[in-house]
Design a protein around this motif. Structure first.
Motif: not given
Length: 414
Positions: A261-290
């Motif tokens: 689950l620690r790694l699953a949250c890391a995967v999800l954090s990376g994907r959210l950063f790419g989709e929410v911040r980089q591609r769509r510019n909807l946030s300056y801070s997004v992650n999936a904490p563990f």
């Protein structure tokens, strides 16, 4: 168990001591853990242990306030107190040469605080002010609300740093009674990291905190919280952006799913950063904490002007992680990046002490800290998917911002 020839465990006057001999620097970190955390508290005594320990900084029987501060300044040492849900830690940072003198001051703060009425009132005012200011910080308020939602009915819902009501009600007599009943060696564990010998540590402990009463406390990991349904709480605030944080319950630290689950949250954090911040510019801070506790927490966090849109993306990414399997090559790259980042974040002697303490108390053996890398590398892509399917559900949300910008039904889809 992991091969950790630098670290040993022994007892002094009934207090478990973990000592890691580090000769690469001239710094000593000694963390004394007072076990129990939130389980020591009631709604009326929230913050009592932290208040007691902070008041001790204003003077002890051997070291009146001015003398204490003068000696600490001359030594260049630091003593810090931190209250958490499972323990309160009193941490010493000193040079090898100044370790004994700094320890004497820290130990006297534990053994014989003065608790003069004026000092108690001074600390109370500081605490009440700090807690009241929590409402002025969106992230601090969000954390408080999210914890309350996640741990409803569990001891973790109590606040180790106190609430305005509890702090105003705690008396000097209560602090002295708490000290008399709870400063006992059965509640203590000491972790020392630095270039000091076992003989030296044993002598310091035996002649100071080792003389305290034994008490009858016995550490055990807390029971997991109830399996609550999805839910949310909304706090209306007029802010430039909106804040969202949700938590879901994970496995116990002893489970093989913990690393997955620690790694699953890391995967999800990376994907959210790419989709929410980089591609769509909807946030300056997004992650999936563990969150590391005896039982883990995973979460979702974002600050955004468009929470509904971000919630839809978050749900899509969670579903993608649950339905798909990442490649072995991608997992290996992630693990290597994660290991480098994790150890950079935990390279100081004090951080190593905390790693050893978590391994000992959460996983039953300090040597589990040295197996951290092996456990991560043993995780397979299928384990990531299983962890996502098993635990990324029943999210309990806190929202701070404009209620008109978020649709409650979207929060309940997770």
């Amino acid at each position: 168990m992991g091969d950790d020839s630098l670290t040993i465990k022994f007892e002094v006057s009934g207090i478990p001591v973990i000592l890691r001999r580090v000769t690469a620097n001239n710094v000593v970190a000694a963390n004394l853990y007072l076990l129990g955390g939130s389980r020591q508290l009631t709604s009326a005594t929230q913050g009592i242990e932290l208040m007691l320990l902070e008041a001790s900084e204003r003077g002890t029987q051997k070291y009146p306030r001015d003398l204490l501060r003068t000696k600490m300044a001359r030594l260049g040492s630091a003593i810090g107190v931190s209250a958490g849900v499972d323990w309160t830690s009193v941490g010493l940072r000193a040079t090898t040469a100044g370790f004994d003198s700094t320890w004497a001051i820290m130990a006297d703060r534990i053994v014989a605080p003065r608790l003069d009425p004026a000092d108690v009132e001074f600390v109370r005012e500081q605490f009440v002010t700090a807690v009241s200011q929590r409402k002025d910080s969106p992230d601090a308020l969000l954390d408080f609300l999210a914890d309350s939602m996640t741990f409803d009915g569990h001891p973790y819902a109590l606040e180790p740093t106190g609430t305005e009501a509890s702090l105003k009600g705690i008396t000097g007599a209560q602090l002295r009674a708490y000290h008399a009943s709870q400063m006992v060696t059965s509640r203590m564990m000491l972790v020392v990291v630095g270039n000091v010998s076992r003989t030296r540590v044993e002598k310091l402990v035996r002649e100071t905190i080792g003389r305290l009463p034994r008490g009858s406390y016995a550490w055990s990991p807390p029971a997991p919280p109830a399996d609550l349904p999805s839910g949310y709480v909304v706090e209306k605030r007029a802010l430039p952006t909106n804040y969202l944080q949700g938590y879901f319950h994970g496995p116990q630290a002893t489970s093989q799913d913990y690393a997955a689950l620690r790694l699953a949250c890391a995967v999800l954090s990376g994907r959210l950063f790419g989709e929410v911040r980089q591609r769509r510019n909807l946030s300056y801070s997004v992650n999936a904490p563990f969150v590391e506790h005896a039982f883990s927490l995973g979460g979702l966090y974002v600050t955004t002007t468009q929470p509904d849109e971000v919630l839809s993306i978050m749900l899509q990414q969670v579903k993608a992680l649950q339905d798909g399997i990442i490649t072995q090559e991608g997992l290996e790259q992630l693990v290597q990046q994660f290991i480098v980042t994790y150890f950079l974040d935990n390279e100081t002697n004090a951080d190593q002490a905390n790693m050893l303490a978590r391994a000992e108390l959460y996983q039953g053996d300090f040597r589990r800290a040295s197996r951290f890398v092996q456990e991560l590398r043993a995780v397979k892509p299928e384990d990531i998917q299983r962890a996502a399917r098993t635990y990324m559900r029943k999210v309990r949300w806190a929202y701070v911002g404009d209620p008109a910008k978020v649709t409650p039904a979207r929060l309940l889809r997770f």
